[in-house]
Design a protein around this motif. Sequence first.
Motif, PDB file in Angstrom:
ATOM      1  N   CYS A   1       0.836  -1.209   0.000  1.00 21.49           N
ATOM      2  CA  CYS A   1       0.000   0.000   0.000  1.00 21.49           C
ATOM      3  C   CYS A   1       0.864   1.250   0.000  1.00 21.49           C
ATOM      4  O   CYS A   1       0.591   2.216  -0.732  1.00 21.49           O
ATOM      5  CB  CYS A   1      -0.908   0.028   1.230  1.00 21.49           C
TER       6      CYS A   1
ATOM      7  N   LEU B   1       0.880   1.748  -3.863  1.00 26.58           N
ATOM      8  CA  LEU B   1      -0.446   2.352  -4.023  1.00 26.58           C
ATOM      9  C   LEU B   1      -0.528   3.740  -3.399  1.00 26.58           C
ATOM     10  O   LEU B   1      -1.589   4.371  -3.408  1.00 26.58           O
ATOM     11  CB  LEU B   1      -1.518   1.437  -3.402  1.00 26.58           C
TER      12      LEU B   1
ATOM     13  N   ARG C   1      -7.893  -2.355  -4.980  1.00 22.83           N
ATOM     14  CA  ARG C   1      -7.277  -1.063  -5.297  1.00 22.83           C
ATOM     15  C   ARG C   1      -6.338  -1.188  -6.512  1.00 22.83           C
ATOM     16  O   ARG C   1      -6.288  -0.309  -7.370  1.00 22.83           O
ATOM     17  CB  ARG C   1      -6.496  -0.566  -4.063  1.00 22.83           C
ATOM     18  N   ILE C   2      -5.634  -2.314  -6.592  1.00 23.44           N
ATOM     19  CA  ILE C   2      -4.747  -2.514  -7.743  1.00 23.44           C
ATOM     20  C   ILE C   2      -5.567  -2.589  -9.024  1.00 23.44           C
ATOM     21  O   ILE C   2      -5.235  -1.965 -10.041  1.00 23.44           O
ATOM     22  CB  ILE C   2      -3.885  -3.787  -7.567  1.00 23.44           C
ATOM     23  N   ARG C   3      -6.667  -3.322  -8.929  1.00 26.40           N
ATOM     24  CA  ARG C   3      -7.539  -3.426 -10.126  1.00 26.40           C
ATOM     25  C   ARG C   3      -8.022  -2.029 -10.553  1.00 26.40           C
ATOM     26  O   ARG C   3      -8.033  -1.680 -11.733  1.00 26.40           O
ATOM     27  CB  ARG C   3      -8.723  -4.354  -9.841  1.00 26.40           C
TER      28      ARG C   3
ATOM     29  N   LEU D   1      -1.518   2.133 -13.092  1.00 28.36           N
ATOM     30  CA  LEU D   1      -0.587   0.998 -12.899  1.00 28.36           C
ATOM     31  C   LEU D   1      -0.614   0.166 -14.163  1.00 28.36           C
ATOM     32  O   LEU D   1      -1.684  -0.007 -14.769  1.00 28.36           O
ATOM     33  CB  LEU D   1      -1.040   0.097 -11.745  1.00 28.36           C
TER      34      LEU D   1
ATOM     35  N   LEU E   1      -4.934 -11.539  -8.771  1.00 26.59           N
ATOM     36  CA  LEU E   1      -4.796 -10.606  -9.891  1.00 26.59           C
ATOM     37  C   LEU E   1      -4.521 -11.316 -11.220  1.00 26.59           C
ATOM     38  O   LEU E   1      -4.214 -10.659 -12.222  1.00 26.59           O
ATOM     39  CB  LEU E   1      -3.669  -9.603  -9.598  1.00 26.59           C
TER      40      LEU E   1
ATOM     41  N   LEU F   1       3.958  -5.144 -11.695  1.00 25.17           N
ATOM     42  CA  LEU F   1       3.040  -4.008 -11.556  1.00 25.17           C
ATOM     43  C   LEU F   1       3.866  -2.747 -11.368  1.00 25.17           C
ATOM     44  O   LEU F   1       4.594  -2.621 -10.369  1.00 25.17           O
ATOM     45  CB  LEU F   1       2.153  -4.206 -10.321  1.00 25.17           C
TER      46      LEU F   1
END
Lengths: 579, 268, 263
Positions: free
Chosen positions: A254, A258, A275-277, A285, A552, A571
């Motif tokens: 994070c 992020l 959050r990554i998605r 990203l 993911l 990523l």
Amino acid sequence: MADQPILSLQGVTFAYEGDVVALRDLNLSARRGEFVVVLGANGAGKSTLCYVLSGIVPHIYGGRRRGVVSVAGLDPWDEPLYVTAQRCGVLMQDPEVQLFMPTLKAELAFGPANLGVPREEILRRSREALALVRLDGLEEHNPRDLSGGQKQRAALASVLTMAPQVMVLDEPTSQLDPLGRWEVGEAIERLKRTGDLTIVMTTHETEEVLHLADQVLVLEEGRTVLQGSPAEVFSRTDVLEAAGVKTPVLMRICAELLGNENVPAIPSLSDVARRIRELVAAGRLTVSPEALPPPPSLTNNGPVILEARDLTVVYPGPRPVIALRGVNLQIREGEFIGIVGQNGSGKSTLVKSFVGLLRPTQGDVLFRGKSIRRFSVGEIARRIGLVLQNPDYQLFTPSCREEIRFGLRNIGVRPEEMDARVEEALRMVGLEMYGDLFPFRLSFGDRRKLAVASILALGPEVLILDEPTTAQDHRGRYQLAELARRFHERGGTVIMITHDVDLAARYAQRLVVLWEGQVLLDGPTAEVFRHPEELRRSFVVPPMAAQLAAELAPLGVPSHVMTVEDLYRVLRPASQREA
Amino acid sequence: MQPAFRYVHLDTPVHRLHPLVKLIYVFLTLVLVMYPIRPTDLPVLLIWLGLSALLWIVGRIELRRFATLLKILFGTFVFLIIIQGFTYRFGQTPLLVLGHLRLWEADLGVITKEGVWFGVVLSVRILTAASALPIFVMTTPTSAIMTALGKLGVPRVATFMFVSALSFTSLLFEMWGSIVEAQKLRAFDIDRMNIFRRAFKAYIPIITPLILLLFRKANDFQIAMETKGFGSPIPPTEIEVLQTRPADYLWLAFILAVFAACTVLKFA
Amino acid sequence: MEEKTTEKVRKTATGIGGVSIAWVTLFGALCGVTGLVPIFPYVGGGGYVPLTTPLCAIAPLLLGPWGGLAAAAVGGVIGMFVAPAAYPLQIVDVFLNAVLPALFVALMIQGNLLWKVTVPLFVVLGILGWLFPFYIPGAAAGFGRVPEPLYFLLTAIYWVPSTLIAATPLGTRFIPRWVRSANRAQRYGGVFLAVLAALFIWWLPWTRPYWYLFNYSAELGVATHIAYSWWVPALAAITAVITIPIVEALERSGLPKIEGAIW
């Protein structure tokens, strides 16, 4: 009154006899029911803080103190230990020496009986404590017969019967296997839920206490470097790393990937994945599967160096224990293998069979095609080196050099060759400066390195490490594995027993999972981590990064991501990619 | 390295027997075997051995434990029978004549029937002496021993040291085994050493780390006991209450009666 | 609560002769479990001396006189429970196998006026060792007649040299100094002599109850005295060889020193 701190330290500095300063100008305050987590590398002062709170300092370890300490209304410095013990209980790392009575019932009664608590009250407290740690029904058992996790829970219960207001837990899970850690962690969680007890706990396992902590204190060389809520403290990954403290993986992702945006203060795996998605969808990203090289293939065509053939090992006794059941395993020259599995799965039995410490009940162990039974202890030692978990079981000479010479003498190395081999072994593990030092005076990590050196000096072709991360802090945890990696690079074969999946993910090319004396899974490490259901049977949880990669996968994150570093390769912030 | 005799948790009349009664039996065994002995004393010894056998059977102690006892004592029995066979001063009937070497009172070249018989009687004496304590150990839990010692007025510190030391024995066995293994990994082959080499060489790499490790653990042990109030001036609470039952008195009476019978038989 | 700077030294609530109960207990447990480790055969009974005996003998060297004696007593009792078959004389064996070796070594390393106790004690034990069992209870218990003055002289081997060592500057000054010396050779010599003198005198009370139990003949009594005249020095040498590395390791360990111990 409820807001009054039950525990307070103001400007506390403490030095042991001999003027070794262990705590410097420490301030801490906690209210009733609060859970304080103390973090820091080995030698940061965590245990000393526990000793100051519980009166062990100065009554067992003497020294000099400045500042004000108040624990449940008294200063442990001025009170005899049995008085402090009625307010502040302490649980240490090693359950073995904290249990010394013949039955669990006697163990739990020992403390309050010493204080003259009425018998009925003692029995009531014992029942409650046993229920809390889920050992009810085992009152008449000998504590020595319990498993590691049960022993530590029994030790915890034996402190609880003293009815303390403050409980100090000094790395209570550091000497336990994953199952034991989970059991003790669960008991501590229930203890917190009672709401009455103020708990101060030191640990290296940040992930385990993340959801329990109300306040986190990070120490470095006796000084406070961070103090605050878990969210505040764990967002400072740079300071934590500098202090040798592991940042929980998800919080690290994070913070570093992020930017701590739109994620809860203490995020779950799905929070981070979500959050990554979002960030990938927003184009902030990018996913670059090609950035991560494919895992090394297991097409090792080297000769088989070690082989377990239908290997069964039974420990005799009134109730014989089958430790290995017909295990078949081939290890080729030049492999780096991890062996995982919970305690009792047969890991240690397997490697002890490899080095001839245990004789097969059925089947055989072959070294380069020859039965290990044909080799003497010395012949095996020259070929296969096993480094046990506890170096203190072997170190006995007056100097590190002598320690290495001991093995060389046993295998009949000529005196003129001896010194060169000793110095080479010391150099390999980075202890050349300490050749004349008494091994007992080295840190635990360095003692383990010396144990490795004393084995490497014998010139083995296979190096086996048993739990290379045990009792090591975040900074030192991979030191032994690094030594193994260098040995591997020089053409050696490495077998590593571990509970640490991050370690296995980082170093092992091939992973063997043992369960109830059998091989449950065997294959390339990333491939094995793709079987969470089977792994769960053996209390093995894939590394957090691998779990996140699995979540993911629809985004194209490759399945052989196993470490955070792997994830960062795949990523990447869009700006970085463009750059 | 594991003890051949240790407490086995069972529910038998001998296990339930008050530990002080069992201690009296153990003590009387010592008194009985220390009576001056003659070759005609075999029935006395056999009666007491019979009592031990009864306790052994009622306590449901495995027979193989008795076999272990015999195995341990076998060397002593052989020694006694041979030595007494050669040196018994009242030996008159030759069983085996190897020559004649008269030294003071015995002819050392001759094994006599009376000597062998006396050796057998002495072996029974040793067996009688050695069989009492295993019965006590295998049928009495440590907590009961602790309470019984308290009843006998043994100081609390001494009782605590005994009980905790006994509890640490299994840890020590484990540590001993681990250290031997660790040294074997460096080609230190204790199993292949002869008795003299072993006596002078083998124990240093085992005992030295063991003592260092123990003294290191001792600090944690000290912390554990003192933070649980050990050493406080407050009178401690008795948790284990040992009940004396009619069966205890009956057994005690029986044991005393057998002892009295043996004594009368011996000195009559 | 006001701020202060205070200093306190280590002071445990529970200890024996300046050594913590924990150390005494754990060393006692070690002495006890080593009852299962046979190290040296003894010729007069078909068995082995366990490692317990040398460890109990060195307990006063490692834990000081009182701590050592207490540890030996704990070790003896634990040995009795761990290896009951090896303790047919029960509590008597606890003294013979464990407490007495510790007691005699403790006496031998005291450089103070304890020789006033040691010397008469050794003389009394020597005389009793001569008299029991061949004179007391003697023929009344079936024991034969031993040849004199041979038997007296043989017995004297076991107590006269030890008594002389204890009574002269060798025992009152040099041995207590040598066992604590930084010079390795002196230390080996000091420990060997202290243990030798202690084990010689220990041999008398250690053997006599079993001679009584085994109803030794006069011939065997004489022969055993001769056979053990090399055995005791060998056991003392083994004990010294085991002791020195332990003492050196403890000296370097940084563990807190114990008053009266030799490290």
